[in-house]
Design a protein around this motif. Structure first.
Motif, PDB file in Angstrom:
ATOM      1  N   SER A  57       0.834  -1.195   0.000  1.00 45.66           N
ATOM      2  CA  SER A  57       0.000   0.000   0.000  1.00 45.66           C
ATOM      3  C   SER A  57       0.870   1.245   0.000  1.00 45.66           C
ATOM      4  O   SER A  57       2.082   1.186   0.228  1.00 45.66           O
ATOM      5  CB  SER A  57      -0.916   0.017   1.223  1.00 45.66           C
ATOM      6  OG  SER A  57      -0.183   0.396   2.381  1.00 45.66           O
ATOM      7  N   ALA A 113      -2.988  -3.283  -4.216  1.00 49.62           N
ATOM      8  CA  ALA A 113      -3.289  -1.984  -3.618  1.00 49.62           C
ATOM      9  C   ALA A 113      -3.413  -0.959  -4.742  1.00 49.62           C
ATOM     10  O   ALA A 113      -2.600  -0.949  -5.672  1.00 49.62           O
ATOM     11  CB  ALA A 113      -2.186  -1.582  -2.648  1.00 49.62           C
ATOM     12  N   VAL A 119      -7.180  -1.930  -0.876  1.00 48.11           N
ATOM     13  CA  VAL A 119      -6.552  -3.112  -1.433  1.00 48.11           C
ATOM     14  C   VAL A 119      -7.663  -3.954  -2.054  1.00 48.11           C
ATOM     15  O   VAL A 119      -8.723  -4.148  -1.451  1.00 48.11           O
ATOM     16  CB  VAL A 119      -5.756  -3.915  -0.378  1.00 48.11           C
ATOM     17  CG1 VAL A 119      -6.646  -4.447   0.736  1.00 48.11           C
ATOM     18  CG2 VAL A 119      -4.975  -5.042  -1.039  1.00 48.11           C
ATOM     19  N   LEU A 144      -8.532   0.689   3.521  1.00 50.89           N
ATOM     20  CA  LEU A 144      -7.381   0.476   4.395  1.00 50.89           C
ATOM     21  C   LEU A 144      -7.460   1.264   5.701  1.00 50.89           C
ATOM     22  O   LEU A 144      -6.723   0.961   6.655  1.00 50.89           O
ATOM     23  CB  LEU A 144      -6.090   0.839   3.646  1.00 50.89           C
ATOM     24  CG  LEU A 144      -5.722  -0.105   2.497  1.00 50.89           C
ATOM     25  CD1 LEU A 144      -4.541   0.426   1.709  1.00 50.89           C
ATOM     26  CD2 LEU A 144      -5.436  -1.506   3.018  1.00 50.89           C
TER      27      LEU A 144
END
Length: 390
Positions: A57, A113, A119, A144
């Motif tokens: 991420s 991501a 994600v 997230l």
């Protein structure tokens, strides 16, 4: 002659033998050896189930997935936290839901991501490469910040064939109302394809369906660790291992989609606008595909914001980089890179990838599992950023 007369001779022979072995070992250590390329770091060692996918991420959180191919897989998506893997987003959603297949994760092949706080989880709904569970093949987006599912898009029936195995995905959120997902169908027994999924409407279409560029190369014979890779039964029977479109990457300007069959050494590209154009025929699409030449056989592709494309090479324990001018350079070559799988560029300037020994599975060795744990998550510095998704 008494026995004692033989003792000095035996000791001398032993000394000579040991000396020869020592000399041979010394000579062996000075022989030319394969030269590794790149400075590899092992980020994580997996002691149990075999992973295939990884993503990073924008905050540096690491997510992985474990398809249900036969290993004991208590959860099919996980996050690396405090030196261990924990189920993500939670354990409950990581269980198949027979009554509502769209809700539970059946067998996840890829996690991605999007750089926008989510994600995305690609569920094949095809454990052990079975026919996909009806209504189970899907994309799920997890926020997230809250670690909650915020969107589920089930692939419509018209694009999920009995032979379909959705493999990897890339996103363009600047196209359409809520964005478009490009998904590879890496079928082992049916036509390969690029599935173009509208995230707002849930409608989808199979593009380059069964085309040469999305199909296994019929002349391709893979060799890994010195052995031809083929499916080998316990009864001695063999058959080719032929996998269709697998790796996928989106260019920095999102105008070009790169892709490759797993059973091929070639990289292909096609304009994304043409993939999305409902008026474009399959013949027009096939004519627009460019064969960008050989790169080695890959089980994963990725691109960066500077216009480079990265490709694994599972025959050569390598990862290669295609520069914007079309030239290639090897950035990783190392005997520890046993079957480089999914690639992911992190905001920290590293390329992350899984090395999972896929070729050592029992499927390829007459029922004998030759994999050696642990499997690895590795990274190499590339000093580049991820492709922006909008």
């Amino acid at each position: 002659m008494s026995f004692k007369h033989f003792v000095p001779l035996t000791s001398l022979a032993l000394a000579v033998a040991l000396g020869s072995q020592t000399a041979a070992a010394a000579a062996s250590s000075t022989l030319p050896q394969d030269t590794p390329v790149g400075h590899l770091e092992q980020v994580f060692a997996f002691p149990a189930a075999m992973p295939t996918g990884v993503t990073v991420s924008e905050q540096g959180r690491l997510f992985v997935n474990f398809p249900r191919w036969g290993d004991d897989v208590p959860f099919t998506v996980g996050e690396l936290r405090d030196g261990k893997v924990v189920p993500y987003p939670d354990l409950a959603i990581n269980q198949a839901n027979a009554e509502h297949p769209e809700k539970g994760l059946i067998s996840v092949q890829s996690v991605v991501a999007d750089g926008l706080g989510h994600v995305w989880i690609l569920d094949t709904a095809a454990p052990q490469f079975s026919e996909p569970v009806t209504g189970g093949a899907k994309l799920i987006a997890v926020d997230l910040k809250t670690n909650k599912v915020v969107k589920t898009v089930v692939f419509p029936k018209n694009v999920i064939l009995p032979s379909t195995y959705v493999n990897d995905v890339r996103f363009d959120f600047s196209a359409g109302k809520e964005g478009v997902a490009y998904v590879t169908d890496s079928s082992l027994s049916g036509p390969g394809a690029i599935i173009v999924l509208d995230l707002a409407t849930g409608t989808a279409v199979r593009r380059l369906n069964g085309a040469a560029s999305t199909s296994a190369d019929p002349g391709f014979v893979p060799r890994v660790e010195g052995q031809v890779l083929k499916i080998r039964g316990a009864d001695g029977s063999t058959k080719p291992f032929a996998v269709a479109a697998d790796g996928i990457a989106l260019s920095a300007d999102r105008q070009t989609l790169y892709f490759c069959p797993l059973s091929s050494r070639h990289l292909f590209s096609v304009p994304t606008a043409l993939l999305r154009d409902p008026k474009a025929t399959e013949q027009q699409l096939a004519a627009a595909v460019q064969d960008l030449g050989e790169k080695g056989p890959s089980d994963g592709l990725e691109a960066d914001s500077q216009g480079a494309v990265y490709a694994g090479d599972y025959e050569d324990n390598s990862i290669r980089k295609r520069l914007a001018d079309g030239s290639w350079q090897t950035i990783v070559h190392d005997p520890r890179v046993l079957w480089p799988d999914t690639l992911s560029v992190g905001a920290d300037g590293y390329l992350y990838f899984i090395a999972n020994q896929l070729h050592r599975q029992a499927l390829f060795h007459g029922g004998k599992d030759l994999r050696e744990k642990p499997y690895s998550l590795m990274r190499v510095k590339i000093d580049a950023k991820p492709v922006q998704t909008r």
